[in-house]
Design a protein around this motif. Structure first.
Motif, PDB file in Angstrom:
ATOM      1  N   ASN A 169       0.823  -1.212   0.000  1.00 44.56           N
ATOM      2  CA  ASN A 169       0.000   0.000   0.000  1.00 44.56           C
ATOM      3  C   ASN A 169       0.861   1.267   0.000  1.00 44.56           C
ATOM      4  OD1 ASN A 169      -2.367  -1.431  -0.045  1.00 44.56           O
ATOM      5  ND2 ASN A 169      -2.779  -1.245   2.142  1.00 44.56           N
ATOM      6  N   ILE A 170       1.969   1.240   0.738  1.00 43.85           N
ATOM      7  CA  ILE A 170       2.857   2.407   0.752  1.00 43.85           C
ATOM      8  C   ILE A 170       3.477   2.600  -0.634  1.00 43.85           C
ATOM      9  CG2 ILE A 170       4.878   3.471   1.836  1.00 43.85           C
ATOM     10  CD1 ILE A 170       4.341   1.732   4.273  1.00 43.85           C
ATOM     11  N   PHE A 171       3.866   1.501  -1.262  1.00 41.00           N
ATOM     12  CA  PHE A 171       4.389   1.594  -2.634  1.00 41.00           C
ATOM     13  C   PHE A 171       3.361   2.245  -3.556  1.00 41.00           C
ATOM     14  CE2 PHE A 171       7.808  -2.000  -2.710  1.00 41.00           C
ATOM     15  CZ  PHE A 171       8.557  -1.281  -1.797  1.00 41.00           C
ATOM     16  N   LEU A 172       2.115   1.802  -3.447  1.00 44.37           N
ATOM     17  CA  LEU A 172       1.052   2.395  -4.266  1.00 44.37           C
ATOM     18  C   LEU A 172       0.908   3.886  -3.978  1.00 44.37           C
ATOM     19  CD1 LEU A 172      -1.732  -0.344  -4.079  1.00 44.37           C
ATOM     20  CD2 LEU A 172      -0.665   0.512  -6.171  1.00 44.37           C
ATOM     21  N   GLY A 173       0.999   4.247  -2.700  1.00 42.46           N
ATOM     22  CA  GLY A 173       0.837   5.643  -2.320  1.00 42.46           C
ATOM     23  C   GLY A 173       1.926   6.552  -2.825  1.00 42.46           C
ATOM     24  N   GLY A 174       3.090   5.999  -3.157  1.00 50.67           N
ATOM     25  CA  GLY A 174       4.205   6.834  -3.604  1.00 50.67           C
ATOM     26  C   GLY A 174       4.214   7.163  -5.081  1.00 50.67           C
ATOM     27  N   ILE A 175       3.339   6.544  -5.868  1.00 50.35           N
ATOM     28  CA  ILE A 175       3.390   6.715  -7.326  1.00 50.35           C
ATOM     29  C   ILE A 175       3.078   8.154  -7.737  1.00 50.35           C
ATOM     30  CG2 ILE A 175       2.351   6.027  -9.515  1.00 50.35           C
ATOM     31  CD1 ILE A 175       1.886   3.252  -8.310  1.00 50.35           C
ATOM     32  N   LEU A 176       1.903   8.656  -7.356  1.00 50.71           N
ATOM     33  CA  LEU A 176       1.499  10.007  -7.783  1.00 50.71           C
ATOM     34  C   LEU A 176       2.358  11.103  -7.148  1.00 50.71           C
ATOM     35  CD1 LEU A 176      -2.401   9.711  -7.933  1.00 50.71           C
ATOM     36  CD2 LEU A 176      -0.733   9.546  -9.785  1.00 50.71           C
ATOM     37  N   ILE A 360       4.066   8.434   3.265  1.00 46.58           N
ATOM     38  CA  ILE A 360       4.541   9.187   2.100  1.00 46.58           C
ATOM     39  C   ILE A 360       5.064  10.557   2.536  1.00 46.58           C
ATOM     40  CG2 ILE A 360       3.903  10.133  -0.143  1.00 46.58           C
ATOM     41  CD1 ILE A 360       3.943   7.043   0.097  1.00 46.58           C
ATOM     42  N   ILE A 361       4.353  11.216   3.445  1.00 47.02           N
ATOM     43  CA  ILE A 361       4.816  12.515   3.956  1.00 47.02           C
ATOM     44  C   ILE A 361       6.202  12.374   4.575  1.00 47.02           C
ATOM     45  CG2 ILE A 361       4.414  14.265   5.737  1.00 47.02           C
ATOM     46  CD1 ILE A 361       1.420  13.835   5.320  1.00 47.02           C
ATOM     47  N   MET A 362       6.379  11.328   5.365  1.00 45.49           N
ATOM     48  CA  MET A 362       7.653  11.128   6.054  1.00 45.49           C
ATOM     49  C   MET A 362       8.783  10.854   5.060  1.00 45.49           C
ATOM     50  SD  MET A 362       8.206   8.738   9.408  1.00 45.49           S
ATOM     51  CE  MET A 362       9.347   9.337  10.654  1.00 45.49           C
ATOM     52  N   VAL A 363       8.529  10.000   4.085  1.00 50.33           N
ATOM     53  CA  VAL A 363       9.557   9.658   3.107  1.00 50.33           C
ATOM     54  C   VAL A 363       9.936  10.879   2.263  1.00 50.33           C
ATOM     55  CG1 VAL A 363      10.040   8.286   1.040  1.00 50.33           C
ATOM     56  CG2 VAL A 363       8.974   7.205   3.021  1.00 50.33           C
ATOM     57  N   VAL A 364       8.936  11.639   1.798  1.00 56.55           N
ATOM     58  CA  VAL A 364       9.221  12.819   0.975  1.00 56.55           C
ATOM     59  C   VAL A 364       9.982  13.868   1.785  1.00 56.55           C
ATOM     60  CG1 VAL A 364       8.206  14.730  -0.321  1.00 56.55           C
ATOM     61  CG2 VAL A 364       7.254  12.431  -0.547  1.00 56.55           C
ATOM     62  N   SER A 365       9.565  14.090   3.030  1.00 58.35           N
ATOM     63  CA  SER A 365      10.243  15.072   3.878  1.00 58.35           C
ATOM     64  C   SER A 365      11.704  14.712   4.075  1.00 58.35           C
ATOM     65  CB  SER A 365       9.547  15.165   5.242  1.00 58.35           C
ATOM     66  OG  SER A 365       8.203  15.537   5.114  1.00 58.35           O
ATOM     67  N   LEU A 366      11.960  13.445   4.391  1.00 57.99           N
ATOM     68  CA  LEU A 366      13.332  13.022   4.632  1.00 57.99           C
ATOM     69  C   LEU A 366      14.123  12.913   3.338  1.00 57.99           C
ATOM     70  CD1 LEU A 366      12.624  10.345   7.391  1.00 57.99           C
ATOM     71  CD2 LEU A 366      13.543  12.645   7.693  1.00 57.99           C
ATOM     72  N   ALA A 367      13.425  12.690   2.199  1.00 60.37           N
ATOM     73  CA  ALA A 367      14.121  12.679   0.905  1.00 60.37           C
ATOM     74  C   ALA A 367      14.704  14.052   0.592  1.00 60.37           C
ATOM     75  CB  ALA A 367      13.169  12.237  -0.202  1.00 60.37           C
ATOM     76  N   ILE A 368      14.013  15.105   1.016  1.00 58.63           N
ATOM     77  CA  ILE A 368      14.550  16.457   0.820  1.00 58.63           C
ATOM     78  C   ILE A 368      15.850  16.612   1.598  1.00 58.63           C
ATOM     79  CG2 ILE A 368      14.072  18.924   1.191  1.00 58.63           C
ATOM     80  CD1 ILE A 368      11.118  18.307   0.729  1.00 58.63           C
ATOM     81  N   TYR A 413      -1.134  18.126   2.260  1.00 57.00           N
ATOM     82  CA  TYR A 413      -2.486  18.653   2.477  1.00 57.00           C
ATOM     83  C   TYR A 413      -3.491  18.220   1.409  1.00 57.00           C
ATOM     84  CZ  TYR A 413      -0.518  21.384   6.250  1.00 57.00           C
ATOM     85  OH  TYR A 413       0.102  21.757   7.422  1.00 57.00           O
ATOM     86  N   VAL A 414      -3.032  17.408   0.466  1.00 57.46           N
ATOM     87  CA  VAL A 414      -3.962  16.800  -0.504  1.00 57.46           C
ATOM     88  C   VAL A 414      -3.765  15.284  -0.415  1.00 57.46           C
ATOM     89  CG1 VAL A 414      -4.752  16.755  -2.904  1.00 57.46           C
ATOM     90  CG2 VAL A 414      -3.707  18.832  -1.983  1.00 57.46           C
ATOM     91  N   PRO A 415      -4.328  14.636   0.596  1.00 62.75           N
ATOM     92  CA  PRO A 415      -4.090  13.204   0.811  1.00 62.75           C
ATOM     93  C   PRO A 415      -4.540  12.322  -0.346  1.00 62.75           C
ATOM     94  CG  PRO A 415      -5.883  14.005   2.203  1.00 62.75           C
ATOM     95  CD  PRO A 415      -5.233  15.215   1.602  1.00 62.75           C
ATOM     96  N   GLN A 416      -5.433  12.848  -1.206  1.00 62.41           N
ATOM     97  CA  GLN A 416      -5.903  12.038  -2.334  1.00 62.41           C
ATOM     98  C   GLN A 416      -4.752  11.637  -3.263  1.00 62.41           C
ATOM     99  OE1 GLN A 416      -7.277  14.861  -1.302  1.00 62.41           O
ATOM    100  NE2 GLN A 416      -9.310  14.231  -0.592  1.00 62.41           N
ATOM    101  N   LEU A 417      -3.701  12.437  -3.321  1.00 60.36           N
ATOM    102  CA  LEU A 417      -2.552  12.089  -4.157  1.00 60.36           C
ATOM    103  C   LEU A 417      -1.951  10.755  -3.730  1.00 60.36           C
ATOM    104  CD1 LEU A 417      -0.628  15.463  -4.648  1.00 60.36           C
ATOM    105  CD2 LEU A 417      -1.513  13.979  -6.457  1.00 60.36           C
ATOM    106  N   SER A 418      -1.893  10.526  -2.426  1.00 55.14           N
ATOM    107  CA  SER A 418      -1.318   9.287  -1.908  1.00 55.14           C
ATOM    108  C   SER A 418      -2.328   8.148  -1.858  1.00 55.14           C
ATOM    109  CB  SER A 418      -0.751   9.521  -0.498  1.00 55.14           C
ATOM    110  OG  SER A 418       0.204  10.552  -0.486  1.00 55.14           O
ATOM    111  N   LEU A 419      -3.587   8.479  -1.635  1.00 53.39           N
ATOM    112  CA  LEU A 419      -4.586   7.445  -1.360  1.00 53.39           C
ATOM    113  C   LEU A 419      -5.385   7.002  -2.575  1.00 53.39           C
ATOM    114  CD1 LEU A 419      -5.933   8.819   2.051  1.00 53.39           C
ATOM    115  CD2 LEU A 419      -4.106   7.176   1.644  1.00 53.39           C
ATOM    116  N   LEU A 420      -5.393   7.812  -3.643  1.00 55.44           N
ATOM    117  CA  LEU A 420      -6.170   7.452  -4.830  1.00 55.44           C
ATOM    118  C   LEU A 420      -5.737   6.108  -5.433  1.00 55.44           C
ATOM    119  CD1 LEU A 420      -8.329   8.119  -6.926  1.00 55.44           C
ATOM    120  CD2 LEU A 420      -6.615   9.471  -8.169  1.00 55.44           C
ATOM    121  N   PRO A 421      -4.434   5.840  -5.614  1.00 58.64           N
ATOM    122  CA  PRO A 421      -4.050   4.530  -6.171  1.00 58.64           C
ATOM    123  C   PRO A 421      -4.517   3.362  -5.325  1.00 58.64           C
ATOM    124  CG  PRO A 421      -2.216   6.081  -6.292  1.00 58.64           C
ATOM    125  CD  PRO A 421      -3.266   6.734  -5.450  1.00 58.64           C
TER     126      PRO A 421
END
Length: 426
Positions: A169-176, A360-368, A413-421
């Motif tokens: 599910n986390i993999f799916l959430g990271g696509i968009l 996804i928020i955590m991974v993107v934040s730490l990726a920066i 702040y747009v959780p649909q990006l992560s949850l839509l897939p």
């Protein structure tokens, strides 16, 4: 007092420049010896039990797969295909760099590995084409950070193991979110290249040549389809997908492309083992750190303390974003996830944030954090590839950091990006 000793000893050891994994382990030893609530053998036992996990086997296998793909000619073929489609656009080479990093991210799972594999090919070409060194190295460092956002992703595996969230599910959430960051980087690259007058190649589109390049790269192009398609279709688990990716990369490099020679195999495996060893030491020690926190009920205490302030979820999420961005500057992604996820997870879930979305928020934040000093490992890799000091790389990466932070705010702040897939596939 336990939390104070644990965190203060860790900070002191990091200031003394002790390697991160060793610093975390020593902080645990100091805490155990200070209070005597656990056996001195607990650290050694946890080093073994924490890494004795089927999902964690995906980490060394994805590291090996990424190294084999870089050495076996996969990256070069992807670059040739991307250049055939995007090379004529203004800032074509820079756009191609982002596209190739996004594609390589779908097979490597590592930010520094993406920078090394793609940067070694595109940096000399971009400099020869007239792009400035600071822009080129900053772009490669920033685009390489997508390597941990577009699945498969080693940090996503760690988050899933730590919090009990489904890795698939986390993999799916990271696509968009990964695609959004890539598109925003491309948009900035196009704007800046047009401003600087960096035009694409003057060659007209040659359909026959493009088809030949695609045919030559067919096995490389099939790679992410096989890996991600197999995961999402339920054919194999993420760990089994990592094994498939490693075998596939080996077969492509040795038997199909024939660019992975015996001496290259041993050198590549040795490099992967060195990287894996470092990651596993950090993983084992950070797991001990997290277990001590859990035993002392520190995460739940911190969660209760934060929730006493009755913060609005939007404000709470903003504070967490700032914390993660700050931590990413001074701590590598692996220990940061293993230490902070058990603390922050109960806080965000108690206010209704979806576990996958927060992952996804955590991974993107730490990726920066890969591109922000003083740690910024992608900055060091890019500087080494470009035979440069850190100064030009940091100068060039600043606008890309701003772009990625803007993308992070949208993702948060747009959780649909992560949850839509998840909705589409489950």
């Amino acid at each position: 007092m336990t939390a104070a000793v644990l965190f203060i000893s860790l900070v002191v050891l990091l200031i003394l420049n002790v390697p991160v994994g060793i610093a975390i382990g020593l902080a645990c030893v100091v805490t155990i010896l200070s209070f005597g609530t656990l056996s001195e053998l607990y650290v050694a036992q946890t080093l073994v039990t924490a890494t004795d996990s089927f999902p964690i086997m995906a980490i060394p296998l994805f590291i090996l797969a990424g190294d084999l793909m870089g050495a076996g000619g996969v990256s070069r073929r992807i670059l040739a295909v991307a250049n055939a489609f995007f090379g004529r656009i203004t800032g074509g080479l820079a756009i191609v760099t982002v596209v190739v990093c996004m594609f390589f991210a779908a097979v490597s799972g590592s930010g520094p590995a993406t920078v090394a594999a793609v940067g070694s090919m595109v940096v000399p070409t971009m400099l020869q084409a007239g792009y400035s060194k600071s822009f080129t190295l900053g772009l490669v460092a920033a685009a390489g950070s997508i390597g941990v956002i577009i699945p498969p992703s080693i940090p996503m595996v760690l988050y899933g193991v730590t919090t009990g969230t489904s890795i698939t599910n986390i993999f799916l959430g990271g696509i968009l979110p990964g695609m959004l960051i890539g598109l925003l980087l491309i948009a900035y690259v196009y704007y800046y290249s047009r401003k600087m007058g960096w035009r694409g190649t003057q060659e007209s589109f040659d359909g026959a040549k493009t088809l030949r390049l695609m045919w030559d790269a067919k096995w490389a192009l099939l790679n992410p389809i096989i890996i991600l398609g197999g995961i999402y279709a339920g054919v194999f688990t993420p760990t089994e997908a990592a094994a498939v990716a490693s075998v596939y990369a080996f077969v492509c490099g040795v038997f199909i492309h024939r660019e992975l020679l015996p001496r290259d195999i041993f050198r590549t495996v040795a490099r992967s083992c060195a990287t894996t060893g470092t990651v596993m030491v950090i993983l084992g020690c950070a797991s001990t750190f997290a277990r001590i926190l859990t035993i002392e009920r520190i995460p739940s205490s911190i969660a209760d303390l934060i929730l006493q302030f009755s913060l609005h979820p939007i404000v709470l999420l903003l504070i967490i974003l700032l914390l993660l961005l700050l931590v990413g500057c001074v701590m590598d992604t692996t220990p940061a996830i293993l230490v902070l996820a058990p603390i922050l997870y109960p806080v965000v879930t108690s206010v209704g944030v979806d576990p996958v979305h927060f992952g996804i928020i955590m991974v993107v934040s730490l990726a920066i954090g890969f591109i922000t000093p003083p740690l910024g490992i992608n900055l060091f890799v890019a500087a080494r590839i470009g035979n440069s000091s850190l100064g030009p790389v940091i100068q060039g990466v600043v606008p890309f950091v701003i772009v990625m932070i803007l993308a992070l705010v949208v993702i948060a702040y747009v959780p649909q990006l992560s949850l839509l897939p998840l909705t589409l596939f489950n």
